[in-house]
Design a protein around this motif. Sequence first.
Motif: not given
Length: 549
Positions: A188-199
């Motif tokens: 979950e934390r990895s997904l949060d970072i990747n999704t936010r960084h993509a934005k």
Amino acid sequence: MSLDLDSVALRGLSEPERLSFLKEQITRENEDLHRRHLAGEAGLAHSEARSMVADELIIALFNTYLPDPENPPALALVANGGYGRGLMNPGSDIDLLFLVDRPTTNISDDAKKIVRGIQMIIWDLGFKFLPSTRSVPECITEAKMEPQSRTALLDSRLVVGDQKLFRKLRDRFRKDCIEKDKTRFFEERSLDINTRHAKWSHTVFLQEPNIKESPGTLRDYQNLDWIIDAEAGTRSMTELVRKRILTRHARRELKDAFNFLHRVRNALHYHDKGNDILTLRFQGIIANEFGYPQKTILRRIEVFMREYYTHARSVHNHTRSIFEIFELQHKEEGHTSIRSRLTFGLIKKKPKTLDDYTIQNERLSARRKDIFEENPNRLIRIFVYCQKYQVTPSPSLRKLIKKSWDLIDRSFRVRRENREAFREILERKGQVATTLRLMHRCGVLGRYLPEFGALDCLVQHEFFHRYTADEHTLRCIDQLDALVENDDPKVSIYRDIIVKHPDPYALYIALILHDTGRAENVREHIDGSAMLAARLCKRLQITGGRRAL
């Protein structure tokens, strides 16, 4: 300075009188905090002071609305989120959980009176207030369903009230929502970072970054806190140093960065409460407010933003490294579990050996700690291997590279072996940008090519540039690489040029150098770039037609 609150005196006031008195106290405290900020108070100290003010207010209100102080109801007031971490900026919200000992449909009248009284007066005081009322089972149910609730509770702390009830929540939350499935929480934390960084374009080097959400900012640091809490059972960076997950230097970089980011966010909120975008306008205002001594506003902004980018990059890189370490642990634990179930541990996959390195889990690791002391030229050659085998340096190898930066000196830059290795990297069309980014992240590219190194975190003062000069250059090379595999007819003419070009080495060198003149403070940066190109060509022994190109 703190709030002058006496719950006995507050009890004797009517609701309008109580509200008026508290508004006066809060206004006075906010003015004092603002003066402290303008006087240069450290970011973390200021944010902690704001959180303490909120604590004092809530404790006083709790005691004021207690129907019977000698027999308080089973109620705990629990700080969550940023407030739970004990850090509040001027525009932060007060995230407060009213923890009760029974379902919220059946709470006692005394508890209702306290909850209602505190909620109404905090809203009337103008705070951004996020209250919730739940029992322990309701908190656990919510946390299991909602990742944001899970991280909010991971930051929880008791402000006032029933300690036993709070400990029950804390212990059960830890057991049911973290310990039972660490892999899920990590993902979950990895997904949060990747999704936010993509934005935010996967870069810390935005012209107008978001101080809370962009890569390398406060949210990354919070994710780092959450993951080391879940994985290592601590939030102490000193403990991570003891476990050799972090170096002492990395711990210091993270602490300095977190302090700086909080100071910037405090400043932003004082000028525009709730805004987290560090716009060009606010960059100038804050650079002046922080007292940078440069003579012109552009130079002050440049120095301020360079400091911002340096700190943000530290948070970004260290967060990625620590996540990578725990990711590899999860993979190894998963493989071990599968092997034990299927083969009783008799089969163990060995890492691939490559000269002085091993390759495992798509990471390149050194077989000895003195590998660069033996032969400094390996500091370039390792990136040839990374490119050829499509791997990245492991966290431990990156630490060795960083410790070896001093080996990249003048004699290193003129050695034939290093020139040839670097040319080999640039001649692999379509695979250059990724490797140059690795070199830049590891601190090698700018040291091997000081002309490019001068662009590091350099602000560009044009509205049509979204990134710093170094990031702009690397993105140009990204685009050139992307053409190699692009079948779009609209770009076919450009694809043919790069695919058929007989000398990719010269082409990529030209792109690396095209903006280097921006660091030379000359009237036209193209003149500076041409001068630096001539110097680089001499050092790399680029001559004839290749040099003319």
